[in-house]
Write an enzyme that holds these catalytic residues in place. Structure first.
Site, short mmCIF file in Angstrom:
data_model
loop_
_atom_site.label_atom_id
_atom_site.label_comp_id
_atom_site.label_asym_id
_atom_site.label_seq_id
_atom_site.Cartn_x
_atom_site.Cartn_y
_atom_site.Cartn_z
N TYR A 1 0.84 -1.21 0.00
CA TYR A 1 0.00 0.00 0.00
C TYR A 1 0.87 1.25 0.00
CZ TYR A 1 -2.79 3.75 2.17
OH TYR A 1 -3.38 4.96 2.46
P1 NAD Z 1 -12.26 5.48 1.97
O1 NAD Z 1 -12.08 4.10 1.43
O2 NAD Z 1 -13.31 5.68 2.99
O3 NAD Z 1 -12.50 6.50 0.76
C1 NAD Z 1 -11.92 6.33 -0.51
C2 NAD Z 1 -13.06 6.38 -1.55
O4 NAD Z 1 -12.47 6.31 -2.86
C3 NAD Z 1 -14.04 5.22 -1.45
O5 NAD Z 1 -15.36 5.70 -1.23
C4 NAD Z 1 -13.92 4.48 -2.79
O6 NAD Z 1 -15.16 3.98 -3.26
C5 NAD Z 1 -13.35 5.57 -3.70
N1 NAD Z 1 -12.56 5.04 -4.82
C6 NAD Z 1 -11.59 4.10 -4.77
N2 NAD Z 1 -11.08 3.88 -6.01
C7 NAD Z 1 -11.75 4.71 -6.85
C8 NAD Z 1 -11.68 4.96 -8.25
N3 NAD Z 1 -10.82 4.30 -9.04
N4 NAD Z 1 -12.50 5.90 -8.79
C9 NAD Z 1 -13.38 6.57 -8.00
N5 NAD Z 1 -13.50 6.36 -6.67
C10 NAD Z 1 -12.70 5.45 -6.10
O7 NAD Z 1 -10.83 5.93 2.52
P2 NAD Z 1 -10.40 7.15 3.47
O8 NAD Z 1 -9.94 6.59 4.75
O9 NAD Z 1 -11.43 8.22 3.41
O10 NAD Z 1 -9.07 7.62 2.70
C11 NAD Z 1 -9.12 8.65 1.71
C12 NAD Z 1 -7.73 8.82 1.11
O11 NAD Z 1 -6.80 9.19 2.11
C13 NAD Z 1 -7.17 7.55 0.46
O12 NAD Z 1 -6.49 7.92 -0.71
C14 NAD Z 1 -6.19 7.02 1.50
O13 NAD Z 1 -5.14 6.29 0.90
C15 NAD Z 1 -5.69 8.31 2.11
N6 NAD Z 1 -5.23 8.15 3.49
C16 NAD Z 1 -6.10 7.78 4.46
C17 NAD Z 1 -5.67 7.66 5.78
C18 NAD Z 1 -6.59 7.26 6.90
O14 NAD Z 1 -6.10 7.10 8.01
N7 NAD Z 1 -7.88 7.10 6.66
C19 NAD Z 1 -4.33 7.94 6.09
C20 NAD Z 1 -3.46 8.29 5.06
C21 NAD Z 1 -3.92 8.43 3.76
C1 UGA Z 2 -4.15 3.87 8.56
C2 UGA Z 2 -5.03 3.76 7.30
O1 UGA Z 2 -5.79 2.57 7.32
C3 UGA Z 2 -4.23 3.79 6.04
O2 UGA Z 2 -5.10 3.89 4.92
C4 UGA Z 2 -3.33 4.99 6.11
O3 UGA Z 2 -2.64 5.24 4.96
C5 UGA Z 2 -2.43 4.90 7.31
O4 UGA Z 2 -3.27 4.94 8.47
C6 UGA Z 2 -1.46 6.05 7.39
O5 UGA Z 2 -1.38 6.75 8.38
O6 UGA Z 2 -0.74 6.23 6.43
P1 UGA Z 2 -3.10 2.16 10.23
O7 UGA Z 2 -2.09 3.01 10.92
O8 UGA Z 2 -2.80 0.71 10.11
O9 UGA Z 2 -3.41 2.67 8.75
O10 UGA Z 2 -4.48 2.44 10.99
P2 UGA Z 2 -5.48 1.53 11.82
O11 UGA Z 2 -6.16 0.55 10.94
O12 UGA Z 2 -6.37 2.45 12.57
O13 UGA Z 2 -4.54 0.71 12.81
C7 UGA Z 2 -3.82 1.36 13.86
C8 UGA Z 2 -3.08 0.31 14.67
O14 UGA Z 2 -4.02 -0.54 15.32
C9 UGA Z 2 -2.18 -0.61 13.83
O15 UGA Z 2 -0.96 -0.75 14.48
C10 UGA Z 2 -2.90 -1.94 13.81
O16 UGA Z 2 -2.03 -3.05 13.85
C11 UGA Z 2 -3.71 -1.90 15.08
N1 UGA Z 2 -4.96 -2.68 14.97
C12 UGA Z 2 -5.85 -2.38 13.99
C13 UGA Z 2 -5.21 -3.69 15.86
O17 UGA Z 2 -4.40 -3.98 16.76
N2 UGA Z 2 -6.39 -4.36 15.75
C14 UGA Z 2 -7.32 -4.09 14.79
O18 UGA Z 2 -8.38 -4.76 14.75
C15 UGA Z 2 -7.04 -3.06 13.88
#
Ligand code: NAD
Ligand code: UGA
Length: 312
Positions: free
Chosen positions: A149
């Site tokens: 990823y």
């Molecule tokens: P999310 O999955 O809730 O939202 C992403 C949306 O993009 C989804 O609704 C999905 O249907 C849509 N999508 C995926 N592929 C597509 C495509 N080809 N065309 C059109 N739509 C498409 O995820 P999120 O947590 O809201 O994350 C949003 C963005 O932020 C992502 O790019 C993710 O990698 C990035 N990001 C998220 C986190 C986090 O902690 N949530 C951290 C770092 C980066």
């Molecule tokens: C999150 C998002 O899912 C990614 O899309 C994003 O890019 C990433 O943050 C980021 O900061 O770049 P992650 O840090 O793995 O990834 O977030 P969580 O899914 O909330 O997990 C946080 C921590 O909890 C991880 O260490 C994971 O191992 C732990 N975890 C998660 C558990 O112990 N149990 C669970 O059921 C889920």
């Protein structure tokens, strides 16, 4: 302003769209409603946006006529993507490259043609750092992703920067650090922990639970996205957005126990490949460039996510 938000039905996209509409902007939203998690959650997120000023285009960024759409807006906030660190191994990798690399390249090609954009914002990730050597980690650190990823998010970030350098696309990439709050994706930790706590079911903890994340509240992320499109001057190409309080999963679980008033049953499982031991980001650059700093600490943020979940 008229703003295009990709991934508008998702967690961060729907929150950003709602805030932009509240501020009186028009929003064009694109989403393919992928099946990575329950699609009815995305439909529910969209229903909160059903009001004047919002136009929804359901479709895949790899197929839609993007030049036409991008040409009609003032700014692009590109949040569409395939998230999830732990599920990016194996046969599903193609889903990650298509959503995070191919779709980003196609959108940038459209942005290159649409000469009037004031900003193109890309959602990068703390996962591009991998197991960092220095904390707080700043943007000068050499990226070394630890999951497939992370590799695809870094590729999207590099594409975004090179369209800026070659063609003047006014882009900025924000590296979000683990985002949480209302509408958090159901595969993410806080969502799973709060749901299990409520149900009285066991909570899966990967590894020893001592892994640390710099959790960031979603409204703080949205504030930075909006600040970047409201500012007309040049911005650094890449900036961290980190919540400012690096805490362990076990500390989070203590907070969840106090917030929910429940005793938690923990089920320790082996650590998952691709999960880093620690994230902790410096937000000094975002502070100096956008006057941005995080405003919500983890305990109050968890209380807000729990209140939202309880009201569903
Ligand atoms: P999310 O999955 O809730 O939202 C992403 C949306 O993009 C989804 O609704 C999905 O249907 C849509 N999508 C995926 N592929 C597509 C495509 N080809 N065309 C059109 N739509 C498409 O995820 P999120 O947590 O809201 O994350 C949003 C963005 O932020 C992502 O790019 C993710 O990698 C990035 N990001 C998220 C986190 C986090 O902690 N949530 C951290 C770092 C980066
Ligand atoms: C999150 C998002 O899912 C990614 O899309 C994003 O890019 C990433 O943050 C980021 O900061 O770049 P992650 O840090 O793995 O990834 O977030 P969580 O899914 O909330 O997990 C946080 C921590 O909890 C991880 O260490 C994971 O191992 C732990 N975890 C998660 C558990 O112990 N149990 C669970 O059921 C889920």
């Amino acid at each position: 302003m008229k703003v295009l938000i990709t991934g508008v039905a998702g967690f961060i996209g729907s929150t950003a769209a709602e805030k932009l509409l509240d501020l009186g902007n028009d929003v064009v939203g694109i989403d393919a409603i992928t099946d990575y998690y329950d699609q009815s959650i995305k439909r529910r997120n969209l229903s909160a946006l059903d009001r004047d000023g919002f136009t929804f285009i359901e479709g895949d960024l790899n197929e839609l006529p993007l030049a036409e759409i991008v040409g009609s807006v003032d700014a692009v906030v590109h949040l569409a993507g395939q998230p999830g660190v732990r599920s990016s191994w194996g046969a599903d990798f193609g889903i990650y490259t298509r959503a995070n690399v191919d779709a980003t390249q196609r959108l940038l090609e459209a942005a290159k043609l649409g000469g009037n954009l004031r900003r193109f914002v890309y959602a990068s990730s703390s996962s591009i750092y991998g197991q960092a050597d220095v904390y707080p980690t700043d943007e000068t650190m050499v990226p070394r992703p630890f999951s497939p990823y992370g590799v695809t998010k870094l590729a999207g970030e590099h594409l975004t920067s090179l369209y800026r350098e070659n063609f003047g696309v006014p882009s900025v990439s924000f590296r979000f650090f683990t985002v949480y709050g209302p509408r958090q994706r159901p595969d993410m930790a806080f969502s799973r922990f709060l749901t299990a706590a409520e149900a009285g079911s066991p909570i899966t903890v990967y590894g020893d639970g001592k892994q640390i994340r710099d959790f960031t509240f979603v409204d703080d992320i949205v504030a930075a996205l909006i600040a970047s499109i409201q500012t007309s001057g040049e911005l650094p190409p890449v900036m961290n957005l980190a919540g400012g309080s690096s805490v362990s999963v076990l500390e989070v679980l203590d907070t969840i126990s106090s917030v929910t008033g429940r005793e938690l049953k923990l089920d320790f499982q082996p650590a998952v490949d691709g999960d880093v031991v620690k994230t902790g980001g410096s937000s000094v650059l975002a502070r100096s460039s956008l006057s941005w700093s995080p405003t919500v600490d983890v305990a109050s943020g968890i209380a807000r996510q729990y209140a939202w979940m309880s009201a569903l």
